[in-house]
Write an enzyme that holds these catalytic residues in place. Sequence first.
Site, PDB file in Angstrom:
ATOM      1  N   ARG A  36      -9.600 -27.808   4.179  1.00  0.00           N
ATOM      2  CA  ARG A  36      -8.821 -26.688   4.743  1.00  0.00           C
ATOM      3  C   ARG A  36      -7.376 -26.744   4.247  1.00  0.00           C
ATOM      4  NH1 ARG A  36      -6.863 -27.031   9.598  1.00  0.00           N
ATOM      5  NH2 ARG A  36      -8.630 -28.150  10.512  1.00  0.00           N
ATOM      6  N   TYR A  62      -1.165  -0.053   0.901  1.00  0.00           N
ATOM      7  CA  TYR A  62      -2.510  -0.301   1.409  1.00  0.00           C
ATOM      8  C   TYR A  62      -2.492  -0.227   2.934  1.00  0.00           C
ATOM      9  CZ  TYR A  62      -6.670  -2.670   2.888  1.00  0.00           C
ATOM     10  OH  TYR A  62      -7.833  -2.982   3.527  1.00  0.00           O
ATOM     11  N   ASP A 121       3.065  -6.671  -3.595  1.00  0.00           N
ATOM     12  CA  ASP A 121       1.604  -6.568  -3.661  1.00  0.00           C
ATOM     13  C   ASP A 121       1.292  -5.939  -5.018  1.00  0.00           C
ATOM     14  OD1 ASP A 121      -1.069  -5.872  -3.567  1.00  0.00           O
ATOM     15  OD2 ASP A 121      -1.025  -5.214  -1.476  1.00  0.00           O
ATOM     16  N   LYS A 180     -10.282  -7.519  -5.741  1.00  0.00           N
ATOM     17  CA  LYS A 180     -10.250  -6.341  -6.626  1.00  0.00           C
ATOM     18  C   LYS A 180     -10.403  -6.759  -8.089  1.00  0.00           C
ATOM     19  CE  LYS A 180      -9.258  -4.524  -2.659  1.00  0.00           C
ATOM     20  NZ  LYS A 180     -10.330  -4.227  -1.761  1.00  0.00           N
TER      21      LYS A 180
END
Length: 385
Positions: A49, A101, A172, A197
């Site tokens: 993790r 977005y 972004d 994407k």
Amino acid sequence: MKARPETLLAQVLGHVDETTGALAPPVHLSTTFERDPDRDYPRGYSYSRSSSPAWSLLERLLAELEGGAEALVLGSGMAAATLPFMALPPGSHVVTQATMYWGVRSWLADQDRRGAIRVSMADHPDDIPGLIRPDETRLVWIESPANPTFRCTDIAATAACAHAAGARLVVDSTVATPLLTRPIEHGADLVMHSGTKYLNGHGDVLAGVLVTAREDGFWAELVRLRAMQGAVLGPFEAWLMLRGMRTLHLRVRQCSQNALALARHFENHPRLRSVLYPGLTSAPDHEVARRQMQGGFGGMLSIRLAGGESEARKVAARVRVFKRATSLGGVESLIEHRASIEGEGTPVPPDLLRLSVGIEHIDDLVGDLEAAIDGQARARVGSGR
Ligand code: PLP
């Protein structure tokens, strides 16, 4: 000589497995790693993790492509996007653009309602500098080109304003990919991608990426928070994403060429109100796009129907080659009526259809859209055209 992005991608930084000579990177599944007798972790991994060899090559490749110091991969684009905001002191002021977005915009609106973050949203990127408050604004968030109008924000100018006020700039850059824009070179402090994407590119991995210009205290906090929050990338997803990235340059080039060809073909179509694509010389931000994008203007564009919302919905219903689906950046072309997806309060015009242009033959894409706009349904691809 420094290798070009195409070579770094195709050869995954020239990776050869030291023990076996394997060229394909391995899948590392272990969640836990051995300590030395003196309790150290000499290989740098303790628990997956916090850090994992499944991420190491991918993160080095991403940092290299973006010209950054380090990268983090996460379990989704949203996990990556929300992390820098979570690292801010409670009640911090941030500035964003309204057109971006919708998932990030909605999350920020929630945080603002809860009083966790105070958000000023600029209706237009040109209004961002006026909203930045010296010594108060902690973070400026932009998306360029921005969903779903694909307007471009001047990264260098925004970075200068943010830095003058003591704020960080996060970009972004999902739509631009590291091949078309390297925001750090324009002054950004952090770059974010939805790896779901273009980076993965095959519609089968959910992933997020953050890249930092420098290793500083803020970055150390993001590294710590990723491990605490636990929205990490699984080893199989990391492997698939790395595999997808080996052809990123070819896919981005083809998507961009197809998108430009579509934008030019439909630019003056009598049934369209407008075509929104930064690569068109008539686009309002074309000069900004030319300055900060190299090798293409990306595979995303939107069309606005002269006949309004009902016509937009009909066109989306008629396409046969384009697939009606959300997301973007894959090999297949997608179409979506964004206003109805985003729901009440969306700034997206109801006559707008967003297109994610894939790598299919351009004639199939043009023909499909032309027929859909003209009101004819065509035979489905693969069913004996
Ligand atoms: N940023 C942009 C520009 C996006 O298009 C998306 C997803 O559509 C995200 C962030 C969120 O990424 P994810 O869906 O991987 O969480």
